[in-house]
Motif scaffolding. Structure first.
Motif, PDB file in Angstrom:
ATOM      1  N   THR A 106     -33.872 -81.120  28.019  1.00 32.30           N
ATOM      2  CA  THR A 106     -34.804 -82.108  28.235  1.00 32.30           C
ATOM      3  C   THR A 106     -34.827 -83.043  27.050  1.00 32.30           C
ATOM      4  O   THR A 106     -35.660 -84.021  26.816  1.00 32.30           O
ATOM      5  CB  THR A 106     -36.142 -81.553  28.382  1.00 32.30           C
ATOM      6  N   SER A 107     -34.375 -82.746  25.923  1.00 34.11           N
ATOM      7  CA  SER A 107     -34.228 -83.327  24.432  1.00 34.11           C
ATOM      8  C   SER A 107     -33.023 -84.295  24.440  1.00 34.11           C
ATOM      9  O   SER A 107     -33.177 -84.965  23.596  1.00 34.11           O
ATOM     10  CB  SER A 107     -34.218 -82.693  23.382  1.00 34.11           C
ATOM     11  N   LEU A 108     -32.049 -84.190  25.272  1.00 37.49           N
ATOM     12  CA  LEU A 108     -30.773 -84.771  25.039  1.00 37.49           C
ATOM     13  C   LEU A 108     -30.721 -86.115  26.306  1.00 37.49           C
ATOM     14  O   LEU A 108     -31.082 -85.838  27.361  1.00 37.49           O
ATOM     15  CB  LEU A 108     -29.399 -84.040  25.220  1.00 37.49           C
ATOM     16  N   ASN A 109     -30.243 -87.127  25.916  1.00 40.64           N
ATOM     17  CA  ASN A 109     -30.112 -88.365  26.905  1.00 40.64           C
ATOM     18  C   ASN A 109     -28.968 -87.980  27.666  1.00 40.64           C
ATOM     19  O   ASN A 109     -27.575 -87.934  27.328  1.00 40.64           O
ATOM     20  CB  ASN A 109     -29.714 -89.575  26.239  1.00 40.64           C
ATOM     21  N   PRO A 110     -29.127 -87.838  29.185  1.00 42.72           N
ATOM     22  CA  PRO A 110     -28.046 -87.380  29.914  1.00 42.72           C
ATOM     23  C   PRO A 110     -26.757 -88.692  30.034  1.00 42.72           C
ATOM     24  O   PRO A 110     -25.752 -88.063  30.429  1.00 42.72           O
ATOM     25  CB  PRO A 110     -28.499 -87.234  31.353  1.00 42.72           C
ATOM     26  N   VAL A 111     -27.066 -89.547  29.717  1.00 42.22           N
ATOM     27  CA  VAL A 111     -26.110 -90.992  30.014  1.00 42.22           C
ATOM     28  C   VAL A 111     -25.471 -91.454  28.584  1.00 42.22           C
ATOM     29  O   VAL A 111     -24.604 -92.312  28.631  1.00 42.22           O
ATOM     30  CB  VAL A 111     -26.877 -92.153  30.385  1.00 42.22           C
ATOM     31  N   LEU A 112     -25.637 -90.573  27.477  1.00 44.85           N
ATOM     32  CA  LEU A 112     -25.205 -90.823  26.222  1.00 44.85           C
ATOM     33  C   LEU A 112     -24.165 -89.757  25.973  1.00 44.85           C
ATOM     34  O   LEU A 112     -24.494 -88.753  26.237  1.00 44.85           O
ATOM     35  CB  LEU A 112     -26.066 -91.270  25.294  1.00 44.85           C
ATOM     36  N   GLU A 116     -22.517 -90.042  20.212  1.00 44.88           N
ATOM     37  CA  GLU A 116     -23.541 -90.864  20.067  1.00 44.88           C
ATOM     38  C   GLU A 116     -24.887 -90.765  19.780  1.00 44.88           C
ATOM     39  O   GLU A 116     -25.399 -91.114  19.150  1.00 44.88           O
ATOM     40  CB  GLU A 116     -23.537 -92.007  21.311  1.00 44.88           C
ATOM     41  N   GLN A 117     -25.100 -89.450  20.260  1.00 45.55           N
ATOM     42  CA  GLN A 117     -26.600 -89.320  20.172  1.00 45.55           C
ATOM     43  C   GLN A 117     -26.672 -88.341  18.795  1.00 45.55           C
ATOM     44  O   GLN A 117     -27.665 -88.517  18.140  1.00 45.55           O
ATOM     45  CB  GLN A 117     -27.014 -88.203  21.226  1.00 45.55           C
ATOM     46  N   GLU A 120     -26.567 -91.027  15.996  1.00 37.07           N
ATOM     47  CA  GLU A 120     -27.792 -91.943  15.805  1.00 37.07           C
ATOM     48  C   GLU A 120     -28.674 -91.150  14.583  1.00 37.07           C
ATOM     49  O   GLU A 120     -29.143 -92.121  14.032  1.00 37.07           O
ATOM     50  CB  GLU A 120     -28.597 -91.837  17.008  1.00 37.07           C
TER      51      GLU A 120
END
Length: 568
Positions: A106-112, A116-117, A120
């Protein structure tokens, strides 16, 4: 020592027209370099209290009703966070107060991509860019012992296991070198060796920078290993607070005493079950189970090979038997479980006994595996409809029987998942798995997300159901104390391979493989206080093998009538 954080008479409420107070006058102090453990069952207010410290409750409909949150900033100035503006909080979150959450998906962006994360964090807080930020991201992943870190940078979150994802979150948080770290059940999804490494990393950073830490957990053994102070919460109140040794050795409040009694203590094999019938029929026979995932090649570049996730796993499972599978995140234990149900396709191997409906699965997170739009009756009907296309009167009667059998009221069938606690939702998942009257249940970390007292009750329920229905369990877990209490036999997995196998008492009391010995040595205990976790820099072997690679056949050494270990 300098007081890093001082919380005074904190009261928190939720709601707009009618405010419901959920945290009721909590106070505590935290010095720089100190670790405070907050323990308590779900709904006790521990996560809400910590969410107020960096004002994340503002985004969840929460309000600080009264009280003070006095925080010392990096420049030495002091700030009352309870009264701070959102502009001020934006400069503090991440940079000075870091948070590691329990559920990384729920804390990580599924499309990146992972790279990249993580990069950042280095771009925002360290001014790095391009290749330099990505190189720092790779080093951060290596620091939390993620194997093949360079390759993992290109992965998306869904391609990593839960334990791997939590390590990514920890790498991102530690990249900012915060003054205060709030860790909300950060090791729940981790195996004991990875948990020890994570604690070593956090302790190392604390020593280097004087970082204070608030550690929310239900693992009392871990509390004993890392905490300086302990605060016990119940129903929104701090019912006991003090130095670690006093809380563990001489608890004063009845609720603290209850929590300590409920904790499953690892007893080096002395607490294993002795009720296995060695002559019972075999319900599941697995031979040479091998699962490999191809690694995609780049533009005009062929695939470099495949991930050897599971290699030549073999075992049998008898009626009434529980086989516990333990190992690190990424060791292949969950992939083995999924391959048995054909949720992933093995490249070779044979699984006898997984006929339609004969094997069912209970997953780790009941929130993710229950459809919030369906009633409990509709949820229990799903496997029957999927197999038979229609419900019969016998199916409806079985629903009523199973709901009662797992300890839920009869009116549960007309209610929805959100109307139940976490432990009750997991009971619903167990009832659903039993609807087709299976012979084998595969339980993948089925109790790891539950509070210790709820966990104990669910384990008792599973043992009762096993004895009543003659079920066989394949029980995947990273918690050695849980494995000790439910398993008759234990299989230890490392880097996709089984390295030790046999009678639970023999494996847990006299481990023979060096990896099993490391696993057991890393199990936290209330008897080990202020444990000095040593950072292990041993490289985890890569599971990526070149195209056409076939490992040598395993050599096993017998250490008793039902105990063998792979030759090292």
């Amino acid at each position: 020592m300098t007081t890093l954080l001082s919380v005074q008479d904190l009261r928190i409420g939720f709601g707009k027209k009618t405010i419901t107070e959920v945290v009721k006058g909590v106070s505590f102090d935290l010095a720089a370099g100190e670790v405070l453990a907050i323990v308590g069952e779900s709904g006790s207010g521990k996560s809400v209290t910590c969410s107020a410290v960096n004002r994340l409750i503002d985004f969840a409909g929460g309000h600080i009703l009264s009280g003070k949150i006095d925080f010392q900033r990096r420049d030495g100035s002091r700030l009352d966070i309870a009264a701070a503006t959102e502009d001020t909080m934006e400069t503090i979150r991440g940079a000075e107060i870091g948070v590691i959450f329990q559920e990384p998906m729920t804390s990580l962006n599924p499309v990146l991509t992972i790279g990249e994360q993580v990069a950042e964090a280095f771009r925002l807080h360290h001014g790095l860019s391009g290749a330099a930020a990505m190189q720092a991201a790779q080093q951060a992943l290596e620091r939390v012992r993620i194997p093949d870190a360079a390759r993992r940078l290109k992965n998306f979150p869904h391609q990593l296991s839960g334990g791997m994802l939590q390590r990514v979150m920890i790498a991102m948080t530690l990249a900012c070198n915060p003054r205060l770290l709030i860790a909300d059940e950060p090791t729940t999804a981790l195996d004991v060796t990875t948990q020890a490494q994570v604690m070593a990393l956090l302790a190392e950073l604390g020593r280097e920078s004087g970082m204070g830490m608030i550690f929310i957990t239900h693992d009392i053994g871990l509390v004993a290993a890392i905490a300086d102070k302990v605060m016990v919460m119940q129903n929104g109140q701090a019912v006991e607070f003090g130095p670690l040794d006093l809380i563990l050795d001489a608890p004063q409040h009845p609720y603290t005493q209850h929590l300590l009694r409920a904790v499953p203590h690892f007893e080096n094999g002395d607490a294993v079950r002795r009720d296995l019938d060695a002559t019972a029929p075999v319900l599941l026979d697995v031979t040479d189970l091998t699962v490999r995932f191809p690694v995609a090649g780049g533009f005009l570049r062929p695939s470099p090979g495949a991930v050897h996730a599971v290699e030549s796993v073999a075992f049998t499972l008898r009626r009434g038997e529980t086989l516990g599978i333990v190992g690190e995140s990424g060791s292949g234990k969950s992939t083995t479980a999924r391959a048995i149900l054909n949720l992933v396709t093995p490249v070779r191997g044979d699984v006898q006994g997984n006929a339609d409906g004969a094997v069912q699965m209970v997953f780790q997170n009941p929130n993710a595996s229950l459809n919030p739009r369906l009633t409990i009756a509709e949820i229990l009907a799903e496997p029957v409809i999927a197999k038979n296309k229609r419900l019969t009167a016998d199916d409806n009667a079985r629903m009523t029987m199973l709901i009662a059998r797992v300890g839920l009221p009869e009116d549960s069938l007309t209610r929805y998942p959100h109307q139940f606690s976490g432990g009750q939702r997991q009971r619903i998942c167990i009832a659903r798995a039993l609807m087709l009257n299976p012979k084998v249940l595969v339980l993948d970390e089925a109790v790891s997300a539950l509070d210790v007292s709820v966990q104990a009750k669910v384990l008792e329920l599973l043992i009762d159901l096993q004895q009543e229905f003659g079920l066989a369990y394949l029980f995947v877990s990273h918690d050695m104390a849980v494995i000790e209490r439910i398993a008759h036999r234990v299989a230890v997995m490392f880097a996709g391979q089984m390295v030790e196998f046999g009678d639970a008492a023999a494996v847990l009391s006299h481990p023979q493989h060096s990896y099993t010995q490391r696993l057991i040595a890393a199990v936290p205990s209330t008897h080990r206080r202020h444990q000095d976790f040593a950072l292990n820099t041993t490289e985890i072997p890569s599971l990526v093998k070149p195209k056409g690679f076939e490992p040598a056949a395993a050599e096993w050494v017998s250490h008793g009538p039902d105990h063998k270990a792979r030759k090292e």
